[in-house]
Design an enzyme around this catalytic site. Structure first.
Site, PDB file in Angstrom:
ATOM      1  N   ASP A  48      -5.619  -7.155   4.443  1.00 55.07           N
ATOM      2  CA  ASP A  48      -6.803  -6.762   3.674  1.00 55.07           C
ATOM      3  C   ASP A  48      -7.568  -8.014   3.248  1.00 55.07           C
ATOM      4  OD1 ASP A  48      -8.556  -5.100   2.133  1.00 55.07           O
ATOM      5  OD2 ASP A  48      -7.473  -5.770   0.345  1.00 55.07           O
ATOM      6  N   TYR A 104       0.812  -1.216   0.000  1.00 51.60           N
ATOM      7  CA  TYR A 104       0.000   0.000   0.000  1.00 51.60           C
ATOM      8  C   TYR A 104       0.848   1.269   0.000  1.00 51.60           C
ATOM      9  CZ  TYR A 104      -4.395  -2.507   0.727  1.00 51.60           C
ATOM     10  OH  TYR A 104      -5.496  -3.309   0.566  1.00 51.60           O
ATOM     11  N   LYS A 139       4.463 -14.992   5.157  1.00 49.00           N
ATOM     12  CA  LYS A 139       4.785 -15.972   4.112  1.00 49.00           C
ATOM     13  C   LYS A 139       6.297 -16.139   4.080  1.00 49.00           C
ATOM     14  CE  LYS A 139       3.504 -18.485   0.471  1.00 49.00           C
ATOM     15  NZ  LYS A 139       2.683 -19.703   0.552  1.00 49.00           N
ATOM     16  N   ASP A 190     -11.442  -9.757   4.818  1.00 47.92           N
ATOM     17  CA  ASP A 190     -12.699 -10.001   4.087  1.00 47.92           C
ATOM     18  C   ASP A 190     -13.203 -11.403   4.405  1.00 47.92           C
ATOM     19  OD1 ASP A 190     -12.858  -7.495   2.861  1.00 47.92           O
ATOM     20  OD2 ASP A 190     -13.458  -8.366   0.936  1.00 47.92           O
ATOM     21  N   ASP A 223      -1.581 -18.355   3.427  1.00 49.75           N
ATOM     22  CA  ASP A 223      -2.498 -19.291   2.749  1.00 49.75           C
ATOM     23  C   ASP A 223      -3.093 -20.266   3.760  1.00 49.75           C
ATOM     24  OD1 ASP A 223       0.116 -20.230   3.017  1.00 49.75           O
ATOM     25  OD2 ASP A 223       0.188 -21.248   1.075  1.00 49.75           O
TER      26      ASP A 223
END
Ligand code: IPM
Ligand code: MN
Length: 355
Positions: free
Chosen positions: A248, A138, A190, A252, A224
């Site tokens: 982000d 971002y 990750k 969701d 993941d």
């Protein structure tokens, strides 16, 4: 008891003004009951203002907003404005300009609310995501090379600073301590691929945790795998700390398992400055002006704001009222499916808070 908070209100686009009206109704009812005054100042920034003036955010916006105790945001996004202009020029500009380095997103399933997860209930879905909110992808670092040609190259770089990572990780540990539940913070990253960015996060997470939070358990999950566990075993989580882009995405997923955008709220927090609270759904153009959108997410944003301002009693009363409405009144959290209009839901919550 505090007497008078100055609240900046940015209703924004689409259904933003409708949900803001209901959350302010609830806040006024709570203020009456608990004898706390509020002064609201509205700012008409958003798609319509941009279309009319060409200005997304005036130059003095940050200085103006710094004079408030908190900011309430409705929604940003307009069908006639190219995607990115309002998101970057308004929402992200406010997050960066006011150094909202934390995006706090509770994932809590209230009794009576439907979750798409089979065999999971309110006792299983109750954790908090602490998302870094000013760095990562971002930050906007990168650019085009040979744009528009067959040799075009696009580079978008994730920026992770020691300072940015450390303050986020510390916030997560502190928050976890305050919650005092499973006393576990899970780092979501990750490390098997992002051997620079995730490596920094991992080192800082363990260094800070070991030195200053020995009472808090540290866990790690790849992003993941985090998505998989959030669906399969959400009860494992207490506090998740995560960089901006991954945060982000997983929030969701978090929003949908707690019942959807009708209920999910978040805080853009600068613990040393002025913070901004918002329902995390969008501007929902297709429901605009129909009095069908669910205002509970915006009401939950108000609850988070009161908690951070130290008005815990009011925050609890608002949450209890929302829970009561979910358990006893609303059939479904979806727009147009509640069995009540937007304004009716606001009335019911306000009445419950006042009772
Ligand atoms: C969110 C939104 C924003 C984000 C967009 C609108 C810029 O998706 O608050 O999660 O990506 O952070
Ligand atoms: Mn998002």
């Amino acid at each position: 008891m505090a007497s008078g908070y100055k609240i900046a209100v940015i209703p924004g686009d689409g259904t933003g003004p409708e949900v803001i009206a209901e959350s302010l109704k609830v806040l006024k009812a709570a203020g009456n009951k608990y004898k706390v005054d509020f002064k609201f100042t509205e700012f008409n920034w958003g798609g319509e203002h941009y279309k009319a003036t060409g200005i997304v955010l005036p130059d003095d916006a940050f200085d103006t907003l710094r004079g408030f105790d908190a900011i309430l945001l409705g929604a940003i996004g307009h069908p006639d404005v190219k995607p990115g202009i309002l998101e970057k020029g308004l929402l992200l500009a406010l997050r960066f300009g006011l150094d909202h380095y934390i995006n706090l997103r509770p994932v809590k399933l209230y009794p009576g609310v439907k979750t798409p997860l089979k065999d999971k209930g309110p006792e299983d879905i109750d954790f908090v995501v602490v998302r870094e909110n000013t760095e990562g992808l971002y930050a906007g670092a990168g650019g085009f090379f040979k744009k528009g040609t067959p040799d075009e190259v696009a580079i978008q770089t994730s920026v992770n600073t020691r300072k940015g990572v450390e303050r986020c990780v510390r916030y997560a540990f502190d928050y976890c301590r305050k919650l005092n539940r499973k006393k576990t913070v899970t780092l979501c990253a990750k490390t098997n691929v992002l051997t620079y960015a995730s490596d920094l996060w991992e080192r800082v997470f363990h260094e800070v945790g070991e030195a200053d939070y020995p009472d808090v358990k540290r866990e790690y999950a790849h992003v993941d795998a985090t998505c998989m566990w959030m669906v399969k075993n959400p009860e494992w989580f207490d506090v998740i700390v995560v960089e901006n882009m991954f945060g982000d995405i997983i929030t969701d997923l978090g929003a949908i398992i707690q019942g959807g955008m009708g209920i999910a709220a978040g805080g853009n927090i600068n613990p040393q400055g002025v913070s901004m609270y918002e329902p995390i759904g969008g501007s929902a153009p297709k429901y605009t002006g129909k009095n069908v959108i669910n205002p509970l997410a915006s009401i939950c944003a108000i609850q988070m704001m009161m908690e951070d301002l130290g008005e815990s009693e009011m925050a609890q009363a608002i949450e209890q009222a929302v829970m009561w409405v979910c358990a006893n009144k609303i059939k479904d959290l979806g727009a147009g499916k509640m069995g009540y209009s937007t304004t009716e839901v606001g009335d019911i919550v306000a009445e419950k808070v006042a009772s």
